[in-house]
Scaffold this motif. Structure first.
Motif, mmCIF file in Angstrom:
data_model
loop_
_atom_site.group_PDB
_atom_site.id
_atom_site.type_symbol
_atom_site.label_atom_id
_atom_site.label_comp_id
_atom_site.label_asym_id
_atom_site.label_seq_id
_atom_site.Cartn_x
_atom_site.Cartn_y
_atom_site.Cartn_z
ATOM 1 N N ASP A 73 15.979 19.926 7.479
ATOM 2 C CA ASP A 73 17.095 19.117 7.001
ATOM 3 C C ASP A 73 17.103 19.132 5.482
ATOM 4 O O ASP A 73 16.088 18.876 4.854
ATOM 5 C CB ASP A 73 16.963 17.669 7.499
ATOM 6 N N TYR A 75 18.509 17.418 2.136
ATOM 7 C CA TYR A 75 19.070 16.139 1.712
ATOM 8 C C TYR A 75 19.794 16.288 0.381
ATOM 9 O O TYR A 75 19.291 16.916 -0.541
ATOM 10 C CB TYR A 75 17.960 15.093 1.563
ATOM 11 N N ALA A 95 27.864 8.810 2.942
ATOM 12 C CA ALA A 95 27.957 10.226 2.560
ATOM 13 C C ALA A 95 29.406 10.684 2.416
ATOM 14 O O ALA A 95 29.742 11.419 1.483
ATOM 15 C CB ALA A 95 27.239 11.090 3.601
ATOM 16 N N GLU A 108 27.893 17.541 3.185
ATOM 17 C CA GLU A 108 26.495 17.116 3.179
ATOM 18 C C GLU A 108 26.414 15.756 3.872
ATOM 19 O O GLU A 108 27.053 14.801 3.447
ATOM 20 C CB GLU A 108 25.964 17.026 1.749
ATOM 21 N N THR A 109 25.636 15.710 4.950
ATOM 22 C CA THR A 109 25.571 14.480 5.738
ATOM 23 C C THR A 109 24.297 13.685 5.476
ATOM 24 O O THR A 109 24.300 12.467 5.617
ATOM 25 C CB THR A 109 25.650 14.805 7.241
ATOM 26 N N TYR A 110 23.219 14.375 5.117
ATOM 27 C CA TYR A 110 21.962 13.692 4.842
ATOM 28 C C TYR A 110 21.887 13.375 3.350
ATOM 29 O O TYR A 110 21.958 14.268 2.528
ATOM 30 C CB TYR A 110 20.760 14.563 5.228
ATOM 31 N N LYS A 112 19.708 11.189 0.305
ATOM 32 C CA LYS A 112 18.554 10.402 -0.111
ATOM 33 C C LYS A 112 18.901 9.727 -1.424
ATOM 34 O O LYS A 112 19.369 10.367 -2.359
ATOM 35 C CB LYS A 112 17.315 11.268 -0.287
ATOM 36 N N ALA A 128 20.373 8.331 4.701
ATOM 37 C CA ALA A 128 19.287 8.744 5.587
ATOM 38 C C ALA A 128 17.930 8.280 5.060
ATOM 39 O O ALA A 128 17.052 7.905 5.837
ATOM 40 C CB ALA A 128 19.290 10.256 5.753
ATOM 41 N N LYS A 129 17.755 8.310 3.732
ATOM 42 C CA LYS A 129 16.465 7.929 3.147
ATOM 43 C C LYS A 129 16.691 7.191 1.837
ATOM 44 O O LYS A 129 17.683 7.423 1.149
ATOM 45 C CB LYS A 129 15.598 9.162 2.872
#
Length: 148
Positions: A73, A75, A95, A108-110, A112, A128-129
């Motif tokens: 994945d 980020y 996002a 871009e889906t992830y 941080k 996500a983070k």
């Protein structure tokens, strides 16, 4: 100094090799191709790893194991300070909203979120983070952290 005034360093320019013009030139007779054989012929090029028909080394060696690099994945990274660039009406950040604002690439889906920069407004941030410092700064400004 202008571009048209630039000169090459001494020794940077070499004369091209004139082959087949007699022994005195240093590249006569076989023109630097050695003796007879496949590599002496015109149009000859042997692919890398070819061993003259012998089973090549890369086919002899076992190929084992698994590499996860293709499935990892990736980020998109954004800092807390970048949220200040958003419109004053924005309170929820995710996002899709960041991509429409041009802060990350579309698709871009992830995401941080890192803690660089200062935050003066309250945001509900979905990502996500989060880094530890990013969580603290968002909650200190009165916002909310949602891990998606």
């Amino acid at each position: 100094m202008k571009l048209h005034e630039l000169k090459n360093v001494a020794g940077a320019i070499h004369r091209h090799k004139r082959v087949g013009c007699g022994e005195g030139g240093g590249h006569g007779k076989t023109s630097g191709r050695g003796g007879k054989g496949q590599s002496a012929r015109s149009g000859s090029s042997i692919r890398p790893g070819f061993e003259g028909g012998q089973m090549p080394l890369y086919r002899k060696l076992p190929h084992r194991g698994f590499n996860r690099a293709r499935f990892k994945d990736v980020y998109a990274v954004i800092n807390v300070g970048d949220f200040e660039k958003l419109d004053a009406s924005v309170t929820e950040v995710d996002a899709i909203m960041l991509a429409s604002a041009g802060l990350i690439r579309p698709g871009e889906t992830y995401v941080k979120v890192l803690g660089d920069g200062e935050l003066t407004r309250a945001f509900k941030v979905t990502a996500a983070k989060f880094s530890g410092s990013a969580k603290i700064k968002i909650e200190k400004a009165g916002g909310q952290v949602v891990v998606a």
